[in-house]
Design a protein around this motif. Structure first.
Motif: not given
Length: 249
Positions: A14-32, A45-54
């Motif tokens: 829901e937040l991605a839907d709202i923010a993606s249509g708003e001027r001044g925002f570039e949204i990237v959603s990440s799924l595990a 959308v990106r899918v997958g882990g990041f490899g921990g904190v670093e």
């Protein structure tokens, strides 16, 4: 303002839907990537882990992220802790969007436990026919029980499962009438669930209350110390807009 939404929940979509249509925002959603056929949000959308904190820290810096919204599942404690640490190391603003947990009512028979191991112990002491609704992860904690289990999840569990079980693959929402019928037909005497909150799967609790069944409720892990938390999409959106206005000054 380039924003990372750590998602996988209805609120994140829901937040991605709202923010993606708003001027001044570039949204990237990440799924595990733990659900085989996830419901995808709008936008990048990106899918997958990041490899921990670093790994997350490097990704945030390398992709020019200016704000982070952690809208993951209330029990996704690992990524929540990593996001808080990575954002802090870069001085990035971060907010944690968590829907409220379920509220216990007078007629409920809830037994609160902090983890899966104690949930398995409590379920074994309470009944012999268990409705297990914890998702596909963590089912192995119940694998050595002598009880019979009805396991409901979106995808099949990984690893060990109880010897005596029925697997029901389904995605909510579920109606109270259907949940009562399911519990009655399977002769369930105890429900095990996580305090995920939200209306999507709350009907099972209403059904358990109506039937007088015991509920083993696994409490949420705490947020990182000092974390800023909001409970609604509207509040998260207000926070994002305030960050953008600050950045534009």
């Amino acid at each position: 303002m380039k924003t990372l939404i750590l998602g996988g929940t209805r609120e994140a979509r829901e937040l991605a839907d709202i923010a993606s249509g708003e001027r001044g925002f570039e949204i990237v959603s990440s799924l595990a990537g733990r659900v085989r056929e996830p419901v995808l949000p709008v936008g990048e959308v990106r899918v997958g882990g990041f490899g921990g904190v670093e790994g997350l820290r490097e990704w945030l810096a390398g992709n020019g992220i200016e704000a982070v919204v952690d809208a993951t599942h209330p029990f996704a404690g690992g990524i929540t802790a990593n996001a808080a640490a990575a954002a802090a190391s870069l001085g990035l603003p971060i907010v944690h969007l968590r829907r409220p947990g379920w509220a216990e009512r007078e007629a409920d028979r809830w037994i609160h436990v902090p983890d899966l191991a104690l949930a398995a112990e409590a379920a074994a002491a309470l009944g012999k026919r268990v409705f297990l609704t914890i998702g596909r992860q963590g089912v192995g904690a119940f694998a050595h029980s002598d009880a019979w289990f009805l396991i409901r999840a979106i995808d099949p569990p990984e690893g060990d499962v109880p010897e005596n079980h029925e697997l029901l693959l389904a995605r909510g929402p579920f109606s109270v009438e259907d949940e009562i019928a399911l519990l009655t037909e399977r002769d369930i005497d105890v429900l095990v669930t996580k305090d995920s909150g939200g209306a999507l799967t709350e009907a099972k609790l209403t059904a358990a209350r109506a039937l007088g069944l015991a509920v083993v409720m696994i409490d949420r892990p705490p947020l990182p110390e000092g974390a800023r938390q909001v409970e609604t999409v509207a509040a998260a959106w207000d926070w994002l807009r305030a960050r953008r206005e600050t950045a534009e000054r």
